[in-house]
Write a protein that holds these residues in place. Structure first.
Motif, PDB file in Angstrom:
ATOM      1  N   THR A 163      48.554  18.599   9.845  1.00  0.00           N
ATOM      2  CA  THR A 163      48.631  20.053  10.046  1.00  0.00           C
ATOM      3  C   THR A 163      49.069  20.698   8.728  1.00  0.00           C
ATOM      4  O   THR A 163      48.252  21.062   7.901  1.00  0.00           O
ATOM      5  CB  THR A 163      49.594  20.397  11.192  1.00  0.00           C
ATOM      6  N   SER A 164      50.353  20.808   8.500  1.00  0.00           N
ATOM      7  CA  SER A 164      50.841  21.396   7.247  1.00  0.00           C
ATOM      8  C   SER A 164      50.899  20.380   6.118  1.00  0.00           C
ATOM      9  O   SER A 164      50.942  20.746   4.942  1.00  0.00           O
ATOM     10  CB  SER A 164      52.238  21.985   7.462  1.00  0.00           C
ATOM     11  N   GLY A 165      50.947  19.105   6.469  1.00  0.00           N
ATOM     12  CA  GLY A 165      51.138  18.055   5.471  1.00  0.00           C
ATOM     13  C   GLY A 165      52.583  17.645   5.316  1.00  0.00           C
ATOM     14  O   GLY A 165      52.907  16.757   4.515  1.00  0.00           O
ATOM     15  N   ALA A 166      53.483  18.235   6.109  1.00  0.00           N
ATOM     16  CA  ALA A 166      54.912  17.934   5.980  1.00  0.00           C
ATOM     17  C   ALA A 166      55.223  16.476   6.310  1.00  0.00           C
ATOM     18  O   ALA A 166      56.022  15.834   5.621  1.00  0.00           O
ATOM     19  CB  ALA A 166      55.718  18.859   6.892  1.00  0.00           C
ATOM     20  N   THR A 167      54.596  15.946   7.343  1.00  0.00           N
ATOM     21  CA  THR A 167      54.849  14.555   7.726  1.00  0.00           C
ATOM     22  C   THR A 167      54.363  13.604   6.647  1.00  0.00           C
ATOM     23  O   THR A 167      55.088  12.684   6.237  1.00  0.00           O
ATOM     24  CB  THR A 167      54.153  14.229   9.063  1.00  0.00           C
ATOM     25  N   PHE A 168      53.152  13.819   6.178  1.00  0.00           N
ATOM     26  CA  PHE A 168      52.620  12.973   5.106  1.00  0.00           C
ATOM     27  C   PHE A 168      53.484  13.080   3.855  1.00  0.00           C
ATOM     28  O   PHE A 168      53.726  12.078   3.164  1.00  0.00           O
ATOM     29  CB  PHE A 168      51.184  13.375   4.778  1.00  0.00           C
ATOM     30  N   ALA A 169      53.963  14.271   3.538  1.00  0.00           N
ATOM     31  CA  ALA A 169      54.779  14.456   2.334  1.00  0.00           C
ATOM     32  C   ALA A 169      56.089  13.684   2.427  1.00  0.00           C
ATOM     33  O   ALA A 169      56.486  12.975   1.489  1.00  0.00           O
ATOM     34  CB  ALA A 169      55.046  15.941   2.097  1.00  0.00           C
ATOM     35  N   ALA A 170      56.775  13.795   3.562  1.00  0.00           N
ATOM     36  CA  ALA A 170      58.053  13.104   3.734  1.00  0.00           C
ATOM     37  C   ALA A 170      57.869  11.594   3.722  1.00  0.00           C
ATOM     38  O   ALA A 170      58.671  10.857   3.126  1.00  0.00           O
ATOM     39  CB  ALA A 170      58.711  13.548   5.041  1.00  0.00           C
ATOM     40  N   ALA A 171      56.802  11.118   4.374  1.00  0.00           N
ATOM     41  CA  ALA A 171      56.542   9.673   4.396  1.00  0.00           C
ATOM     42  C   ALA A 171      56.153   9.164   3.007  1.00  0.00           C
ATOM     43  O   ALA A 171      56.561   8.072   2.595  1.00  0.00           O
ATOM     44  CB  ALA A 171      55.442   9.361   5.409  1.00  0.00           C
ATOM     45  N   THR A 172      55.381   9.964   2.278  1.00  0.00           N
ATOM     46  CA  THR A 172      54.999   9.580   0.916  1.00  0.00           C
ATOM     47  C   THR A 172      56.221   9.466   0.016  1.00  0.00           C
ATOM     48  O   THR A 172      56.341   8.518  -0.774  1.00  0.00           O
ATOM     49  CB  THR A 172      54.009  10.610   0.335  1.00  0.00           C
ATOM     50  N   GLU A 173      57.126  10.421   0.116  1.00  0.00           N
ATOM     51  CA  GLU A 173      58.336  10.374  -0.704  1.00  0.00           C
ATOM     52  C   GLU A 173      59.159   9.118  -0.408  1.00  0.00           C
ATOM     53  O   GLU A 173      59.727   8.509  -1.323  1.00  0.00           O
ATOM     54  CB  GLU A 173      59.189  11.632  -0.456  1.00  0.00           C
ATOM     55  N   ALA A 174      59.189   8.713   0.858  1.00  0.00           N
ATOM     56  CA  ALA A 174      59.918   7.491   1.216  1.00  0.00           C
ATOM     57  C   ALA A 174      59.256   6.266   0.601  1.00  0.00           C
ATOM     58  O   ALA A 174      59.940   5.323   0.165  1.00  0.00           O
ATOM     59  CB  ALA A 174      59.980   7.355   2.731  1.00  0.00           C
ATOM     60  N   LEU A 175      57.938   6.245   0.560  1.00  0.00           N
ATOM     61  CA  LEU A 175      57.220   5.124  -0.041  1.00  0.00           C
ATOM     62  C   LEU A 175      57.458   5.067  -1.551  1.00  0.00           C
ATOM     63  O   LEU A 175      57.650   3.988  -2.120  1.00  0.00           O
ATOM     64  CB  LEU A 175      55.730   5.234   0.269  1.00  0.00           C
ATOM     65  N   PHE A 176      57.460   6.241  -2.204  1.00  0.00           N
ATOM     66  CA  PHE A 176      57.745   6.263  -3.638  1.00  0.00           C
ATOM     67  C   PHE A 176      59.180   5.824  -3.915  1.00  0.00           C
ATOM     68  O   PHE A 176      59.456   5.161  -4.920  1.00  0.00           O
ATOM     69  CB  PHE A 176      57.498   7.660  -4.206  1.00  0.00           C
ATOM     70  N   ALA A 177      60.102   6.181  -3.038  1.00  0.00           N
ATOM     71  CA  ALA A 177      61.493   5.763  -3.211  1.00  0.00           C
ATOM     72  C   ALA A 177      61.635   4.246  -3.134  1.00  0.00           C
ATOM     73  O   ALA A 177      62.573   3.672  -3.707  1.00  0.00           O
ATOM     74  CB  ALA A 177      62.379   6.425  -2.154  1.00  0.00           C
ATOM     75  N   ALA A 178      60.691   3.603  -2.447  1.00  0.00           N
ATOM     76  CA  ALA A 178      60.701   2.135  -2.336  1.00  0.00           C
ATOM     77  C   ALA A 178      59.866   1.476  -3.421  1.00  0.00           C
ATOM     78  O   ALA A 178      59.693   0.254  -3.400  1.00  0.00           O
ATOM     79  CB  ALA A 178      60.195   1.723  -0.958  1.00  0.00           C
ATOM     80  N   GLY A 179      59.315   2.267  -4.336  1.00  0.00           N
ATOM     81  CA  GLY A 179      58.615   1.694  -5.478  1.00  0.00           C
ATOM     82  C   GLY A 179      57.107   1.680  -5.400  1.00  0.00           C
ATOM     83  O   GLY A 179      56.450   1.042  -6.232  1.00  0.00           O
ATOM     84  N   ALA A 180      56.512   2.359  -4.418  1.00  0.00           N
ATOM     85  CA  ALA A 180      55.053   2.377  -4.313  1.00  0.00           C
ATOM     86  C   ALA A 180      54.423   2.944  -5.580  1.00  0.00           C
ATOM     87  O   ALA A 180      54.954   3.872  -6.195  1.00  0.00           O
ATOM     88  CB  ALA A 180      54.616   3.209  -3.104  1.00  0.00           C
ATOM     89  N   ALA A 181      53.281   2.386  -5.977  1.00  0.00           N
ATOM     90  CA  ALA A 181      52.605   2.848  -7.188  1.00  0.00           C
ATOM     91  C   ALA A 181      51.838   4.134  -6.946  1.00  0.00           C
ATOM     92  O   ALA A 181      51.787   5.003  -7.824  1.00  0.00           O
ATOM     93  CB  ALA A 181      51.656   1.760  -7.694  1.00  0.00           C
ATOM     94  N   SER A 182      51.214   4.254  -5.792  1.00  0.00           N
ATOM     95  CA  SER A 182      50.478   5.465  -5.434  1.00  0.00           C
ATOM     96  C   SER A 182      50.318   5.511  -3.922  1.00  0.00           C
ATOM     97  O   SER A 182      50.446   4.484  -3.243  1.00  0.00           O
ATOM     98  CB  SER A 182      49.100   5.510  -6.110  1.00  0.00           C
ATOM     99  N   VAL A 183      50.029   6.700  -3.407  1.00  0.00           N
ATOM    100  CA  VAL A 183      49.813   6.879  -1.972  1.00  0.00           C
ATOM    101  C   VAL A 183      48.591   7.771  -1.765  1.00  0.00           C
ATOM    102  O   VAL A 183      48.475   8.830  -2.396  1.00  0.00           O
ATOM    103  CB  VAL A 183      51.038   7.521  -1.281  1.00  0.00           C
ATOM    104  N   SER A 184      47.693   7.324  -0.901  1.00  0.00           N
ATOM    105  CA  SER A 184      46.584   8.153  -0.426  1.00  0.00           C
ATOM    106  C   SER A 184      46.749   8.295   1.075  1.00  0.00           C
ATOM    107  O   SER A 184      47.225   7.375   1.743  1.00  0.00           O
ATOM    108  CB  SER A 184      45.236   7.501  -0.743  1.00  0.00           C
ATOM    109  N   VAL A 185      46.364   9.458   1.615  1.00  0.00           N
ATOM    110  CA  VAL A 185      46.601   9.704   3.034  1.00  0.00           C
ATOM    111  C   VAL A 185      45.286   9.859   3.793  1.00  0.00           C
ATOM    112  O   VAL A 185      44.301  10.373   3.263  1.00  0.00           O
ATOM    113  CB  VAL A 185      47.490  10.957   3.257  1.00  0.00           C
ATOM    114  N   LEU A 186      45.299   9.401   5.037  1.00  0.00           N
ATOM    115  CA  LEU A 186      44.106   9.424   5.887  1.00  0.00           C
ATOM    116  C   LEU A 186      44.504   9.810   7.294  1.00  0.00           C
ATOM    117  O   LEU A 186      45.411   9.216   7.874  1.00  0.00           O
ATOM    118  CB  LEU A 186      43.450   8.041   5.881  1.00  0.00           C
ATOM    119  N   SER A 187      43.814  10.809   7.857  1.00  0.00           N
ATOM    120  CA  SER A 187      44.073  11.202   9.230  1.00  0.00           C
ATOM    121  C   SER A 187      42.768  11.230  10.015  1.00  0.00           C
ATOM    122  O   SER A 187      41.690  11.403   9.453  1.00  0.00           O
ATOM    123  CB  SER A 187      44.753  12.572   9.299  1.00  0.00           C
TER     124      SER A 187
END
Length: 240
Positions: A208-232
Motif C-alpha cells: 500500500t504505502s510501502g511502510a511495511t516493506f521499508a521497515a522490513a528492509t531496514e531490518a535486513l540492512f541492519a543484519a548486513g544484507a547487501a541489497s533488497v528487492s521487494v515483490l508483492s
C-alpha cells in the motif's frame, strides 16, 4: 484412459476465483481474467505500479517513489489490488484458500524476473506470533516459498520476525503507517549469518504505502544484507 485423464473427468478444472469450468488447473475463467488487473508494460521500478507510456529499458519512477525514500533497490507487483485481484488476495489472506498461493506465485515470478539474481535469498514479511497463531498460516510465507521454488532460490520462511504487534494499518495516513512500523522487524540471531552480505527478495501479499516493506528492509540492512528487492502479489494504486 490414464489416471490424469480420469481425474479430470471426475474433478474437472475450475476457475480458482469463481469455480466456473476452465480448460486447465489453477487458472481463471474469461470473466475473472478480465476483472483481474494484471500489471504489465511500463511500471515504476521501485514499487511496480503501472505507468503511462511505452515499456522501455529506461528506469522510471512513480510520483510517490520520487518523493518517498525507498530503502530497497527494485520492486514489482503482479496485479492491482482492486476488483477480482482484491478478492483473490482476501481469499488467500482470510479465506483459508491456500491453494491460491500456487497460481499467485506463477504471476509473481513472471513480473519478478527482471529483479532476480542467482544467489538471492527469499524472505517473507512476517506476522506477529499471536496473529500467526490465530490465522494458522502466513500468506506471505506461502507466496515467498512458492516463488523461491519457481525461481530456484534459497528460501528462509522465518528470516524476519515481527517484534511487536502493530495492529491494522487500515485507516492510518501515510505518516502514521510508517511511524507504526518503525523498528517492528528484526532478523533473528540464528539467521544473521545467512542474511549477511546476501541479496534479498522480500515478499508480501499487498503493498500500500510501502511502510511495511521499508521497515522490513531496514531490518535486513541492519543484519548486513547487501541489497533488497521487494515483490508483492498486489499493489494498491491511487487511481485504481
Amino acid at each position: 484412459m490414464g489416471l490424469q485423464e480420469a481425474l479430470q473427468v471426475l474433478y474437472p478444472p475450475q476457475c480458482i476465483s469463481c469455480g466456473a469450468g476452465v480448460t486447465s488447473d489453477f487458472g481463471l475463467c474469461g470473466d475473472c481474467w478480465r476483472e483481474t488487473s494484471f500489471i504489465a508494460g511500463l511500471v515504476c521500478d521501485l514499487c511496480g505500479v503501472p505507468l503511462q507510456g511505452e515499456d522501455s529499458e529506461r528506469t522510471v519512477l512513480c510520483d510517490d517513489c520520487m518523493t518517498i525514500a525507498r530503502p530497497w533497490s527494485q520492486g514489482r507487483a503482479a496485479m492491482l489490488y482492486k476488483d477480482n485481484g482484491r478478492r483473490i488476495v482476501l481469499a488467500l489472506k482470510h479465506g483459508d484458500r491456500l491453494d491460491l498461493a500456487r497460481p499467485a506465485a506463477l504471476w509473481m515470478h513472471k513480473v519478478a524476473r527482471p529483479m532476480l539474481k542467482q544467489n538471492m535469498l527469499a524472505i517473507p514479511v512476517p506476522l506477529h506470533w499471536f496473529r500467526l497463531f490465530r490465522r494458522r498460516y502466513n500468506q506471505a510465507a506461502l507466496l515467498s516459498s512458492a516463488v523461491a521454488k519457481l525461481a530456484g532460490l534459497e528460501s528462509c520462511p522465518d528470516g524476519l520476525i515481527r517484534r511487536r504487534t502493530t495492529g491494522s494499518q487500515e485507516g492510518r495516513n501515510r505518516d502514521a503507517r510508517f511511524a507504526n512500523l518503525r523498528d517492528a522487524f528484526a532478523v533473528p540471531e540464528r539467521h544473521r549469518k545467512l542474511v549477511d552480505q546476501r541479496e534479498i527478495l522480500l515478499v508480501d501479499d499487498v503493498m500500500t504505502s510501502g511502510a511495511t516493506f521499508a521497515a522490513a528492509t531496514e531490518a535486513l540492512f541492519a543484519a548486513g544484507a547487501a541489497s533488497v528487492s521487494v515483490l508483492s502479489l498486489a499493489r494498491v494504486a491511487k487511481d485504481a
